[in-house]
Design a protein around this motif. Structure first.
Motif, PDB file in Angstrom:
ATOM      1  N   UNK A 124      -6.196  12.011  -5.640  1.00 47.45           N
ATOM      2  CA  UNK A 124      -5.383  12.101  -6.853  1.00 47.45           C
ATOM      3  C   UNK A 124      -5.328  13.506  -7.457  1.00 47.45           C
ATOM      4  N   UNK A 125      -6.071  14.458  -6.886  1.00 51.19           N
ATOM      5  CA  UNK A 125      -5.975  15.839  -7.385  1.00 51.19           C
ATOM      6  C   UNK A 125      -4.707  16.536  -6.899  1.00 51.19           C
ATOM      7  N   UNK A 126      -4.060  15.981  -5.885  1.00 49.73           N
ATOM      8  CA  UNK A 126      -2.789  16.552  -5.392  1.00 49.73           C
ATOM      9  C   UNK A 126      -1.752  15.434  -5.335  1.00 49.73           C
ATOM     10  N   UNK A 127      -0.831  15.439  -6.294  1.00 48.82           N
ATOM     11  CA  UNK A 127       0.154  14.353  -6.374  1.00 48.82           C
ATOM     12  C   UNK A 127       1.559  14.943  -6.368  1.00 48.82           C
ATOM     13  N   UNK A 128       2.542  14.062  -6.206  1.00 52.38           N
ATOM     14  CA  UNK A 128       3.927  14.479  -6.399  1.00 52.38           C
ATOM     15  C   UNK A 128       4.586  13.421  -7.282  1.00 52.38           C
ATOM     16  N   UNK A 129       5.721  13.771  -7.869  1.00 52.78           N
ATOM     17  CA  UNK A 129       6.384  12.839  -8.795  1.00 52.78           C
ATOM     18  C   UNK A 129       7.813  12.599  -8.327  1.00 52.78           C
ATOM     19  N   UNK A 130       8.045  11.391  -7.826  1.00 52.30           N
ATOM     20  CA  UNK A 130       9.396  11.062  -7.365  1.00 52.30           C
ATOM     21  C   UNK A 130       9.859   9.705  -7.886  1.00 52.30           C
ATOM     22  N   UNK A 131       9.021   9.018  -8.636  1.00 50.05           N
ATOM     23  CA  UNK A 131       9.482   7.794  -9.304  1.00 50.05           C
ATOM     24  C   UNK A 131       8.572   7.517 -10.500  1.00 50.05           C
ATOM     25  N   UNK A 132       8.889   6.445 -11.197  1.00 47.86           N
ATOM     26  CA  UNK A 132       8.183   6.127 -12.434  1.00 47.86           C
ATOM     27  C   UNK A 132       6.691   5.873 -12.182  1.00 47.86           C
ATOM     28  N   UNK A 133       6.382   5.224 -11.071  1.00 47.33           N
ATOM     29  CA  UNK A 133       4.976   4.946 -10.742  1.00 47.33           C
ATOM     30  C   UNK A 133       4.210   6.251 -10.517  1.00 47.33           C
ATOM     31  N   UNK A 134       4.827   7.174  -9.766  1.00 47.94           N
ATOM     32  CA  UNK A 134       4.197   8.486  -9.532  1.00 47.94           C
ATOM     33  C   UNK A 134       3.941   9.188 -10.861  1.00 47.94           C
ATOM     34  N   UNK A 135       4.928   9.093 -11.746  1.00 44.86           N
ATOM     35  CA  UNK A 135       4.828   9.771 -13.038  1.00 44.86           C
ATOM     36  C   UNK A 135       3.630   9.227 -13.826  1.00 44.86           C
ATOM     37  N   UNK A 236       0.274  19.709  -8.350  1.00 41.84           N
ATOM     38  CA  UNK A 236       1.499  18.923  -8.239  1.00 41.84           C
ATOM     39  C   UNK A 236       2.306  19.514  -7.091  1.00 41.84           C
ATOM     40  N   UNK A 237       2.605  18.691  -6.107  1.00 39.08           N
ATOM     41  CA  UNK A 237       3.372  19.162  -4.954  1.00 39.08           C
ATOM     42  C   UNK A 237       4.853  18.898  -5.187  1.00 39.08           C
ATOM     43  N   UNK A 238       5.671  19.934  -5.053  1.00 37.82           N
ATOM     44  CA  UNK A 238       7.123  19.787  -5.235  1.00 37.82           C
ATOM     45  C   UNK A 238       7.805  20.630  -4.160  1.00 37.82           C
ATOM     46  N   UNK A 239       7.521  20.288  -2.896  1.00 40.97           N
ATOM     47  CA  UNK A 239       8.003  21.130  -1.803  1.00 40.97           C
ATOM     48  C   UNK A 239       9.251  20.575  -1.138  1.00 40.97           C
ATOM     49  N   UNK A 240       9.865  19.579  -1.768  1.00 41.96           N
ATOM     50  CA  UNK A 240      11.151  19.135  -1.241  1.00 41.96           C
ATOM     51  C   UNK A 240      11.178  17.654  -0.917  1.00 41.96           C
ATOM     52  N   UNK A 241      12.392  17.188  -0.636  1.00 41.84           N
ATOM     53  CA  UNK A 241      12.636  15.762  -0.411  1.00 41.84           C
ATOM     54  C   UNK A 241      13.344  15.584   0.919  1.00 41.84           C
ATOM     55  N   UNK A 242      13.097  14.457   1.559  1.00 44.47           N
ATOM     56  CA  UNK A 242      13.809  14.128   2.799  1.00 44.47           C
ATOM     57  C   UNK A 242      14.443  12.748   2.625  1.00 44.47           C
ATOM     58  N   UNK A 243      15.742  12.621   2.922  1.00 45.48           N
ATOM     59  CA  UNK A 243      16.407  11.320   2.783  1.00 45.48           C
ATOM     60  C   UNK A 243      15.658  10.232   3.557  1.00 45.48           C
ATOM     61  N   UNK A 244      15.545   9.034   2.961  1.00 51.17           N
ATOM     62  CA  UNK A 244      14.913   7.914   3.687  1.00 51.17           C
ATOM     63  C   UNK A 244      15.965   7.282   4.603  1.00 51.17           C
ATOM     64  N   UNK A 245      15.879   7.638   5.862  1.00 48.79           N
ATOM     65  CA  UNK A 245      16.907   7.195   6.809  1.00 48.79           C
ATOM     66  C   UNK A 245      16.311   6.464   7.999  1.00 48.79           C
ATOM     67  N   UNK A 246      15.006   6.175   7.943  1.00 45.85           N
ATOM     68  CA  UNK A 246      14.350   5.582   9.114  1.00 45.85           C
ATOM     69  C   UNK A 246      14.908   4.202   9.469  1.00 45.85           C
TER      70      UNK A 246
END
Ligand code: FAD
Length: 384
Positions: A124-135, A236-246
């Motif tokens: 939890x010392x290195x997180x990212x924020x991409x939705x409400x739960x992450x926030x 806080x990691x904010x190094x980019x996003x990748x479309x979920x296409x799997x």
């Protein structure tokens, strides 16, 4: 196949819910099922990077819960449910091991954060924020802590730098980028934003990679390849996003920079569509709100029986760095050209011009943001 099966939307982010809202304006009857891996709360994701300045808890940013949305949309909303496979031939999905038929299917699965190699080791010392739960998780991790290192100087890293600083944290930004938001901005405009953030108290280490991140005591030690070592309480990691296409890829749909769809938002399967962060629409993967709202309106028409081609006007992005107001229209339509910058200090006006003098994009900072509307009228449409 299943023509009495529901229209299914995978995803309850802004793309999924806005499509459902637009669709219900045109068709109040057709069975609609929404499926989400999260809790299905309706919220505005852009507010996540203004929440620290406003002192908002995650629950205060959630606007409506899944049950309220289901009632409002006359839909079933299945939450905490992950779709693991699509079978286009039989028009069925696998949801948590169960089979679910669909008549038409919309992928609104968003994008996922790219992660740094130290993620598992740092917990939890290195997180990212991409939705409400992450926030919510990030806010909890920050309890009693002060020094935050943000990794990444893109739009999201810069917005969080401004917001966390306004929220009272000590903020240092580390990035390999030579200047802020290099995908969007020329150097002079980025310098104005950086100066504004520095004035607010944010520090920067740009053009540096991270050699190592490790836990130390209650916090972290970050070693940069410039030799500098930083000590922080939280990263806080904010190094980019990748479309979920799997899912699409496994179903043999075309995937490039996202799930590839035509101007009717249709994949090469006539019953499967995509929009929002997960989609590459006529060659463009635009991870912003305005394009997904425009897409939602067009797709709602197509799904309710009026096939509709999408067009995108130029849609400038207001970047939430109040330390230096910034609006940017990336030069998506340019084949070639260059940035021409004028202005002084925090008030920069950068225009992206081609050889014939046609403008294809702009970046405006400080007082120059007032020119947004007028300049937007001069831009070619992104999808005409
Ligand atoms: P998401 O909101 O990511 O939704 C994806 C949904 O799909 C989720 O419900 C998820 O649970 C579900 N899902 C995914 N896979 C599965 C599966 N296999 N099974 C079931 N469900 C699944 N844009 C702007 O234009 N202006 C801004 O100021 C701005 N600020 C931003 C600030 C931050 C901090 C961030 C992170 C983004 C910001 N953006 C901004 C971008 C904008 O928020 C996004 O473009 C938009 O919210 C994307 O919505 P979406 O519905 O496509 O994806």
């Amino acid at each position: 196949v299943a023509d009495n099966a529901p229209l299914v939307i995978i995803g309850t982010g802004l793309a999924g819910y806005n499509l459902a809202k637009e669709f219900r304006k045109l068709d109040s009857e057709r069975p609609l099922l929404m499926i989400s891996a999260d809790d299905g709360r309706f919220y505005s994701k852009p507010l996540l990077s203004t929440g620290f300045a406003k002192g908002k808890e995650a629950d205060e940013l959630g606007m409506q819960d899944a049950a309220t949305m289901a009632a409002q949309l006359n839909a079933d909303v299945l939450t905490g449910a992950r779709v693991t496979a699509i079978d286009p031939a039989s028009r069925t999905l696998t949801v948590d091991g169960r089979s679910q038929p669909y008549s038409d299917l919309v992928l609104a699965t968003g994008a996922e954060v790219r992660s740094l190699p130290w993620r598992d080791a740092l917990g939890e010392r290195l997180l990212s924020i991409n939705d409400l739960t992450d926030y919510g998780q990030f806010r909890a991790a920050l309890q009693g802590r002060r020094k935050v290192v943000i990794v990444g100087a893109g739009l999201i890293g810069c917005e969080f730098a401004n917001d966390l600083r306004l929220g009272g944290f000590e903020v240092t930004v580390v990035a390999t980028d030579p200047w802020l938001m290099p995908q969007l901005l020329p150097e002079q405009a980025a310098a104005a934003v950086q100066a504004g953030l520095e004035e607010l108290g944010v520090s920067f280490h740009l053009g540096c990679g991270i050699e190592s991140m490790r836990l130390e005591g209650e916090g972290l030690r970050v070693r940069l390849d410039s030799g500098v070592e930083l000590v922080a309480d939280q990263a806080l990691s904010a190094i980019g996003l990748a479309p979920r296409a799997a899912l699409a890829e496994a179903a043999e749909l075309a995937v490039g920079r996202g799930v590839q769809v035509d101007r009717q938002l249709r994949t090469r399967d006539p019953h499967i569509y995509a929009l929002g962060d997960c989609a590459e629409v006529a060659g463009l993967n635009l991870m912003y709100v305005m394009p997904l709202m425009t897409s939602a309106r067009a797709l709602a028409k197509t799904l309710s029986g009026t096939p509709t081609e999408l067009s995108y006007p130029a849609m400038p992005i207001m970047v939430k760095t109040p330390a230096c107001p910034l609006v940017v229209a990336p030069p998506l339509t340019a084949q070639c050209g260059s940035w021409q910058c004028t202005g002084e200090g925090s008030d920069m006006r950068a225009l992206y011009l081609d050889d014939s003098g046609q403008m294809h994009g702009f970046a405006l900072t400080g007082t120059a943001v007032a020119e947004k509307l007028q300049l937007t009228r001069e831009l070619p449409a992104w999808l005409g």
